[in-house]
Design an enzyme around this catalytic site. Structure first.
Site, short mmCIF file in Angstrom:
data_model
loop_
_atom_site.label_atom_id
_atom_site.label_comp_id
_atom_site.label_asym_id
_atom_site.label_seq_id
_atom_site.Cartn_x
_atom_site.Cartn_y
_atom_site.Cartn_z
N SER A 192 0.88 -1.18 0.00
CA SER A 192 0.00 0.00 0.00
C SER A 192 0.91 1.22 0.00
CB SER A 192 -0.88 -0.01 1.25
OG SER A 192 -0.06 0.18 2.40
N GLY A 242 -9.31 -5.06 4.05
CA GLY A 242 -9.24 -6.09 3.01
C GLY A 242 -9.19 -5.57 1.59
N ALA A 243 -9.18 -4.23 1.42
CA ALA A 243 -9.14 -3.70 0.05
C ALA A 243 -7.88 -4.16 -0.67
CB ALA A 243 -9.21 -2.17 0.07
N GLY A 244 -6.74 -4.07 0.03
CA GLY A 244 -5.47 -4.48 -0.57
C GLY A 244 -5.45 -5.98 -0.86
N ASP A 245 -6.04 -6.75 0.04
CA ASP A 245 -6.09 -8.21 -0.15
C ASP A 245 -6.95 -8.56 -1.37
OD1 ASP A 245 -4.78 -8.23 2.31
OD2 ASP A 245 -6.63 -8.57 3.43
N ASN A 269 -8.17 -3.53 -9.09
CA ASN A 269 -8.83 -2.28 -8.64
C ASN A 269 -10.34 -2.48 -8.47
OD1 ASN A 269 -6.52 -0.74 -8.55
ND2 ASN A 269 -6.85 0.30 -10.49
N1 LIG Z 1 -12.25 4.35 -1.54
C1 LIG Z 1 -11.94 3.58 -2.59
N2 LIG Z 1 -12.56 3.73 -3.77
C2 LIG Z 1 -12.27 2.95 -4.84
N3 LIG Z 1 -11.34 1.97 -4.81
C3 LIG Z 1 -10.66 1.76 -3.67
C4 LIG Z 1 -10.92 2.55 -2.49
N4 LIG Z 1 -10.09 2.13 -1.51
C5 LIG Z 1 -9.36 1.13 -2.04
N5 LIG Z 1 -9.70 0.90 -3.33
C6 LIG Z 1 -9.12 -0.10 -4.24
O1 LIG Z 1 -8.46 -1.10 -3.46
C7 LIG Z 1 -7.04 -1.08 -3.71
C8 LIG Z 1 -6.30 -1.32 -2.40
O2 LIG Z 1 -6.63 -0.31 -1.48
P1 LIG Z 1 -5.55 0.36 -0.50
O3 LIG Z 1 -6.31 1.19 0.47
O4 LIG Z 1 -4.50 1.03 -1.31
O5 LIG Z 1 -4.89 -0.94 0.19
P2 LIG Z 1 -4.83 -1.43 1.71
O6 LIG Z 1 -6.17 -2.03 2.04
O7 LIG Z 1 -3.76 -2.48 1.70
O8 LIG Z 1 -4.48 -0.23 2.55
C9 LIG Z 1 -6.75 0.26 -4.35
O9 LIG Z 1 -5.63 0.18 -5.21
C10 LIG Z 1 -8.03 0.53 -5.12
O10 LIG Z 1 -8.01 -0.14 -6.35
O1 LIG Z 2 -6.94 -4.22 4.83
P1 LIG Z 2 -5.74 -4.96 4.28
O2 LIG Z 2 -4.45 -4.26 4.59
O3 LIG Z 2 -5.87 -5.32 2.85
O4 LIG Z 2 -5.63 -6.38 5.05
C1 LIG Z 2 -6.06 -6.57 6.39
C2 LIG Z 2 -4.85 -6.86 7.27
O5 LIG Z 2 -4.02 -5.73 7.21
C3 LIG Z 2 -5.29 -7.09 8.69
O6 LIG Z 2 -4.18 -7.46 9.50
C4 LIG Z 2 -6.31 -8.22 8.80
O7 LIG Z 2 -6.73 -8.32 10.13
C5 LIG Z 2 -7.47 -7.94 7.87
O8 LIG Z 2 -8.39 -9.00 7.91
C6 LIG Z 2 -7.01 -7.73 6.46
O9 LIG Z 2 -6.39 -8.90 5.98
#
Ligand SMILES: Nc1ncnc2c1ncn2[C@@H]1O[C@H](COP(=O)(O)OP(=O)(O)O)[C@@H](O)[C@H]1O
Ligand SMILES: O=P([O-])([O-])O[C@@H]1[C@@H](O)[C@H](O)[C@@H](O)[C@H](O)[C@@H]1O
Length: 380
Positions: A192, A242-245, A269
């Site tokens: 991220s 879980g957005a990143g996952d 995305n």
């Molecule tokens: N508010 C949002 N609106 C649209 N897409 C989102 C949003 N937040 C996350 N995403 C999508 O999910 C991906 C991962 O989100 P991010 O917040 O960067 O990761 P993490 O959950 O690991 O912090 C982004 O690259 C994007 O494609």
């Molecule tokens: O939000 P995200 O960074 O993609 O991933 C999250 C992890 O950072 C967190 O430790 C776990 O408890 C959540 O279930 C999810 O896997």
């Protein structure tokens, strides 16, 4: 403990096997001093959810303790002497000086690490090192790069450290993580924007491709000779967990289906945006999934995955029709906002078994209020 019942999808036969390595966990989400949701968590759960949606077959190596309380359709390794990993996510303790941080995470229980001997004794096309609680060891990743043709790593599996007193998640520099020497054998490293501050992207991209996700702004892919931005999809964010996952699930799922990197990143995305619209593990609208799978099938460039042939040359170029592909995926999202929908969901059928059924609409907000089949603990 939990058995799998799979309803075959006639034209959706699962393709090419992927190895997912990382523990399931219990997530507790807190705001204003109160718990507002308790859900199944862990990158492994979000990714397997997306893979099921995309009909990608996979093997999961994940550990849980005796107190694991959610029905899942891929059996984790049960450690009778350990508890399941638990994370508390505080959404109102974000550090204002760090605009990248939207929550403070605390690991309040840890489960056992995943050892080399826990991994299956066979080869995989794709491997995913997606730990959340420090369960992936350098030797585990080493075995993964030996048994998988292409390994994808979530940097959170490598650089998390946990405060001795209260388990607050801190990040350490990738160079100091103990995994740095393995990077030349890794295919993709996902971070991220907050995590990317703990690595030197310019250095790491010489060894493996780097994908940095930027929340609502989409993501950026860096490889040795170039970089590109991939446009986001709109979303009404109710929970960023879980957005990143899910992004990584959609990205790898797209590659498994034979998409080029820019198109696969769009699928990533899309699933990231679908995830932030719901609390906890998202459920996907059945018609939306069918449209996504049809579009992905139409975009498939290769009969086998590009890195099986060892030819990277085409994979990073945006293929013709990329914008149209994005538009068709964006259109597919509209389907899920229609009023009468059906959803695929995993329903616990009896103690220890789950089954996929098609049912009435899944409304993300509703999940917060009444819980969902995923959120419902297995009754003892
Ligand atoms: N508010 C949002 N609106 C649209 N897409 C989102 C949003 N937040 C996350 N995403 C999508 O999910 C991906 C991962 O989100 P991010 O917040 O960067 O990761 P993490 O959950 O690991 O912090 C982004 O690259 C994007 O494609
Ligand atoms: O939000 P995200 O960074 O993609 O991933 C999250 C992890 O950072 C967190 O430790 C776990 O408890 C959540 O279930 C999810 O896997």
């Amino acid at each position: 403990m939990v058995t799998t019942t799979t309803i075959p999808h006639p034209q959706n036969t699962p393709i090419q096997s992927v190895l997912i390595v990382g523990n399931y966990c219990h997530d507790v989400l807190l705001q204003g001093g109160a718990v507002f949701a308790e859900t199944l968590g862990g990158a492994a759960s979000f990714i397997s959810n997306v893979f099921t949606a995309l009909s990608v077959s996979f093997h999961l190596t994940s550990k849980v303790g005796f107190d694991f309380k959610y029905p899942v359709n891929h059996e984790p390794i049960l450690i009778p002497t350990s508890k399941t990993a638990v994370f508390h996510a505080y959404f109102d303790q974000g550090h204002t000086e760090n605009a990248h941080q939207d929550r403070v995470l605390k690991r309040v229980e840890a489960c056992d690490p995943i050892n080399q001997s826990d991994l299956p004794d066979r080869r995989f096309g794709f491997g995913m090192a997606v730990g959340v609680g420090g369960e992936i060891l350098p030797e585990t990743l080493e075995k993964m790069v030996e048994i998988c043709d292409a390994v994808f790593v979530d940097i959170q599996a490598l650089i998390r450290a946990f405060d001795k007193n209260d388990g607050t998640v801190k990040l350490v520099g990738l160079k100091e993580s103990g995994f740095y020497h393995l990077l030349p054998r890794v295919k993709f490293l996902k971070a991220s924007s907050e995590e990317a501050l703990f690595m030197d992207v310019e250095e790491v991209r010489q060894w493996c491709c780097v994908v940095v996700t930027h929340g609502k702004d989409g993501c950026e892919v860096y490889w040795k000779d170039g970089e590109m931005k991939i446009e986001p999809f709109g979303a009404n964010q109710v929970d960023p967990t879980g957005a990143g996952d899910s992004f990584l699930g959609g990205f790898v799922g797209g590659l498994v289906h034979g998409l080029a990197v820019p198109d696969a990143a769009l699928v990533g995305n899309l699933f990231g945006s679908l995830t932030v619209g719901q609390v906890g593990l998202p459920k996907f609208d059945l018609r939306l999934l069918q449209i996504i799978k049809d579009e992905v099938r139409r975009r498939k460039l290769h009969s086998t995955c590009w890195f099986e042939s060892g030819d990277d040359s085409m994979s990073f170029t945006k293929p013709g029709g990329h914008e149209e592909f994005r538009a068709s995926l964006a259109l597919s999202k509209l389907v899920s906002t229609c009023s009468v929908q059906e959803c695929v969901r995993d329903v616990p059928r009896s103690a220890g078994s789950v089954e996929q059924v098609i049912g009435p609409p899944c409304n993300g907000q509703q999940k917060l209020l009444v819980g969902s089949v995923y959120d419902e603990p297995i009754k003892q």
